[in-house]
Motif scaffolding. Structure first.
Motif, mmCIF file in Angstrom:
data_model
loop_
_atom_site.group_PDB
_atom_site.id
_atom_site.type_symbol
_atom_site.label_atom_id
_atom_site.label_comp_id
_atom_site.label_asym_id
_atom_site.label_seq_id
_atom_site.Cartn_x
_atom_site.Cartn_y
_atom_site.Cartn_z
ATOM 1 N N MET B 178 53.618 19.412 -56.181
ATOM 2 C CA MET B 178 54.961 20.011 -56.247
ATOM 3 C C MET B 178 55.586 20.207 -54.869
ATOM 4 O O MET B 178 56.819 20.274 -54.762
ATOM 5 C CB MET B 178 54.930 21.328 -57.034
ATOM 6 N N ASP B 179 54.762 20.309 -53.842
ATOM 7 C CA ASP B 179 55.344 20.370 -52.492
ATOM 8 C C ASP B 179 56.133 19.093 -52.233
ATOM 9 O O ASP B 179 57.273 19.126 -51.746
ATOM 10 C CB ASP B 179 54.237 20.507 -51.435
ATOM 11 N N MET B 180 55.520 17.966 -52.578
ATOM 12 C CA MET B 180 56.198 16.685 -52.386
ATOM 13 C C MET B 180 57.435 16.581 -53.261
ATOM 14 O O MET B 180 58.502 16.132 -52.817
ATOM 15 C CB MET B 180 55.251 15.519 -52.702
ATOM 16 N N VAL B 181 57.297 16.996 -54.528
ATOM 17 C CA VAL B 181 58.441 16.914 -55.452
ATOM 18 C C VAL B 181 59.604 17.725 -54.896
ATOM 19 O O VAL B 181 60.751 17.240 -54.821
ATOM 20 C CB VAL B 181 58.046 17.398 -56.864
ATOM 21 N N GLU B 182 59.312 18.960 -54.483
ATOM 22 C CA GLU B 182 60.381 19.832 -53.966
ATOM 23 C C GLU B 182 61.034 19.242 -52.717
ATOM 24 O O GLU B 182 62.230 19.409 -52.489
ATOM 25 C CB GLU B 182 59.818 21.228 -53.678
ATOM 26 N N GLU B 183 60.243 18.553 -51.920
ATOM 27 C CA GLU B 183 60.766 17.921 -50.718
ATOM 28 C C GLU B 183 61.665 16.731 -51.083
ATOM 29 O O GLU B 183 62.792 16.604 -50.607
ATOM 30 C CB GLU B 183 59.594 17.466 -49.833
ATOM 31 N N TYR B 184 61.138 15.873 -51.959
ATOM 32 C CA TYR B 184 61.868 14.640 -52.310
ATOM 33 C C TYR B 184 63.194 14.911 -53.009
ATOM 34 O O TYR B 184 64.161 14.165 -52.835
ATOM 35 C CB TYR B 184 61.005 13.721 -53.179
ATOM 36 N N VAL B 185 63.259 15.978 -53.828
ATOM 37 C CA VAL B 185 64.514 16.183 -54.580
ATOM 38 C C VAL B 185 65.652 16.652 -53.683
ATOM 39 O O VAL B 185 66.795 16.779 -54.137
ATOM 40 C CB VAL B 185 64.358 17.149 -55.783
#
Lengths: 438, 438
Positions: B178-185
């Motif tokens: 989710m760290d990556m998801v939050e970054e990518y969005v």
């Protein structure tokens, strides 16, 4: 209720346009009285929906029993129809809908529950991905479709949904005006044409041999031009002894050296159960491969149990024809009731023309110019729902405001008699008003 | 056939990576002998397909008898399910799939025979028309999707079909990183993410409460970003007493003030008959209205008879759960057989890890890096078909070449035992070869 017919006897053979202002005013008064009487009855009738009646649906109830828990539910190649797989349909379903479409089973893909959905998907693919590797229509921009008019409202609605410009092509008893079609396809932005070639919606016309041959011989500027041949009423005859015949378009296209020119759509919607039928596309192998490029991403396969259900119920083309004869027995008196009322009440008055189809689901009525909307509104006021005026034209705009689609399939014969009587009074009244206003 | 297990006893507790070159060479010789023996058996086994077995399909055969020709085929509002109409599904089907999806029936649209098709249509609409009046994704250009990996190959295939760039997001037992998801969005070109949140394909992981809450609280830069929540295995437990629980995403999104963030897909494909089930979307009312803008052009309605068939067979959520317990009784021994073989044969060797799901259809196996393709090829050589290595990653490219999806549902327990034994020999052999090559 039929009393008013007597009053009119004197005038019935005189054209409204030949009447004097006095005669028209007298007639108007009389018609207004009739209309008030009808309105007072508080009718609630519907001639708007092209859907089978309950009696017709009952013809297919055997389908409910044709696959039982004790049955072998494998298709003829041994594939278990209860599980995933078989992208393009089980062989026996391809054969059945191939026979119905008059093409080889290997030119058929079986789809889901309606051909409308297949047409939408086809447009979506052409728009988003393009035809056989060519640039997507959406990317090309400014593309156009030819729309024989009057036509099927849902064709036009989906074309509008995709932002495709629509061009009206007038229909005659022989089909679309082919001079215009041949001229328009010289424009590389013209990508397709909607056709309901047999017992057309709403006129019930069947394209002549010459028309089909001219379609097959088209040389459109756009290599990604396709004829969208919606053969919705291929076996939907009203008479055993008075049937229309339509040349098979794939065959004609092949002979003309244009094998990839056409997508032919069909379904069992008005054969078995609308919404619970099976649909198909017939096209050249190259086109079918193109269809499959998206299909393979879109689905693992359509409902094979329903395919099997249809095959085991109808068995073959003879089974289909036998079944359609039963539909015709129910539909025929309904069409004839409406046509009789129109004949009796409107013949010779010069205020409307109507088609007398040998099959399909509709009768098309053309009123005096500028009267269709008013007639439909008047009928509604008297409790009779008709298809919205204009619905049979792109963008809902009938340039002459004269075409009205009559759908006699769903109501009972008695209700149709009542509804048709209301309709003709509305036609007369609106026509008189129009003539007086001129 | 089990003889070779004896030979290995001495080595079984030693990690391959701790073996000397001599030990590895001796082991290799032994494994090659075993492999030759297996190959000589001419097996033909398949652990590639995530489809129910015949025994499972038989559980639903009662569905064939549940609508009879003598039955009333109207839904509870009196609509004749045999005719056109009811765009978004009959009320009782919405209730059933609503219960299955843990949402209110008025947040449900019932679709046709598979949720895969609905996802494809949804992507097509977003691409061609846009989300809730916003600019079409295709027009915006350069758009991207987040893809938790390993994941479901058909999600990736359709995303690739639409030309959407895919970004790998690693999975853990708690769900996507989710760290990556939050970054990518934060990137407005990132428009969506594929999630199989419960008993994920292929790992069988279920997203933790924290993960779901972080999804619900996402603040993507793109207002037309949507979570594609494919709840394919919502009630597909293997155990009565050891089930995963997943927070309901629509509810969480509402609570987080993001009611429109998610499209939730479900179907009865692995409940009743794959390909002949019914599918549904659950979403906010605003999203469902958006879905209907295209639906209304695409179809007059889906197969209501099949909706009715499902409701009359399963009745309610209890009926569904009871039915799924029977599925579990068939599936459980199969999963356990594969897991036992993996445990017995590979534990402690340091040449692979695998998941032990509580539901769903798959076990994910991770080999040493760079070995998956070789293992799958080896297994094929010995007559055992596995899902293609790489299939669980976008573009078919597993960057570590280590993930292999095992599908234990279709073969018999006996066949699975044989296939799993072949698989572990292949894993060992390829691992030894890799270590020797280093």
């Amino acid at each position: 209720m039929l009393a008013y017919l007597q009053h009119e006897e004197d005038m019935i053979m005189k054209k409204y346009s030949e009447m004097s202002r006095e005669e028209l005013l007298t007639l108007k008064e009389e018609l207004e009285k009739q209309f008030a009487e009808i309105k007072a009855q508080g009718l609630s009738l519907d001639m708007s929906r092209g859907k089978p009646s309950i009696d017709q649906l009952n013809l297919s109830m055997g389908m409910m029993d044709v696959l039982k828990s004790t049955d072998d539910l494998r298709c003829e190649t041994g594939v278990d129809c209860r599980n995933y797989g078989v992208l393009d349909g089980i062989p026996e379903a391809k054969r059945l809908l191939g026979e119905m479409s008059e093409v080889d089973p290997d030119k058929i893909i079986i789809y889901g529950n309606s051909s409308l959905n297949v047409m939408f998907d086809t447009l979506a693919r052409c728009m988003g991905t393009g035809v056989m590797g060519m640039e997507a229509w959406a990317k090309q921009g400014g593309i156009k479709f030819l729309c024989p008019v009057p036509g099927y409202d849902r064709h036009f609605k989906m074309t509008e949904y995709f932002g495709i410009e629509m061009i009206n092509i007038p229909m005659s008893e022989d089909g679309p005006d082919m001079d215009m079609v041949e001229e328009y396809v010289k424009d590389p932005k013209v990508k397709g044409i909607w056709c309901v070639p047999k017992y057309s919606n709403p006129q019930g016309y069947t394209y002549s041999d010459a028309t089909v041959k001219r379609f097959a011989a088209l040389k459109p500027a756009a290599k990604d031009f396709r004829i969208f041949w919606d053969n919705a009423y291929s076996i939907h005859h009203l008479y055993d002894d008075n049937q229309d015949f339509l040349l098979e378009i794939l065959d004609e296209c092949e002979k003309a050296g244009n094998p990839d020119l056409v997508y032919k759509f069909t379904s069992t919607s008005k054969v078995s159960f609308p919404g619970s039928g099976i649909a198909a596309v017939a096209a050249s192998k190259a086109n079918l491969e193109d269809f499959k490029t998206s299909m393979v991403c879109q689905t693992i396969g359509h409902d094979k149990l329903n395919q099997l259900r249809h095959v085991r119920f109808f068995k073959d083309l003879n089974g289909l024809h036998e079944h359609m004869r039963k539909h015709a027995e129910i539909l025929r008196p309904k069409f004839e009731m409406v046509l009789n009322v129109l004949d009796q009440e409107l013949s010779g008055l010069g205020i409307g023309e109507w088609t007398k189809p040998h099959g399909g689901y509709f009768i098309a009525f053309d009123s005096l110019e500028g009267c269709a909307k008013a007639i439909v509104a008047k009928a509604k006021e008297a409790g009779v729902v008709m298809t919205g005026a204009g619905a049979t034209y792109p963008y809902g705009k009938d340039p002459k405001d004269s075409n009205i689609r009559i759908a006699p399939s769903f109501p009972t014969v008695e209700d149709l008699a009542a509804a048709a009587k209301v309709f003709v009074v509305c036609v007369k009244l609106v026509s008189v008003e129009k003539l007086l206003a001129e």
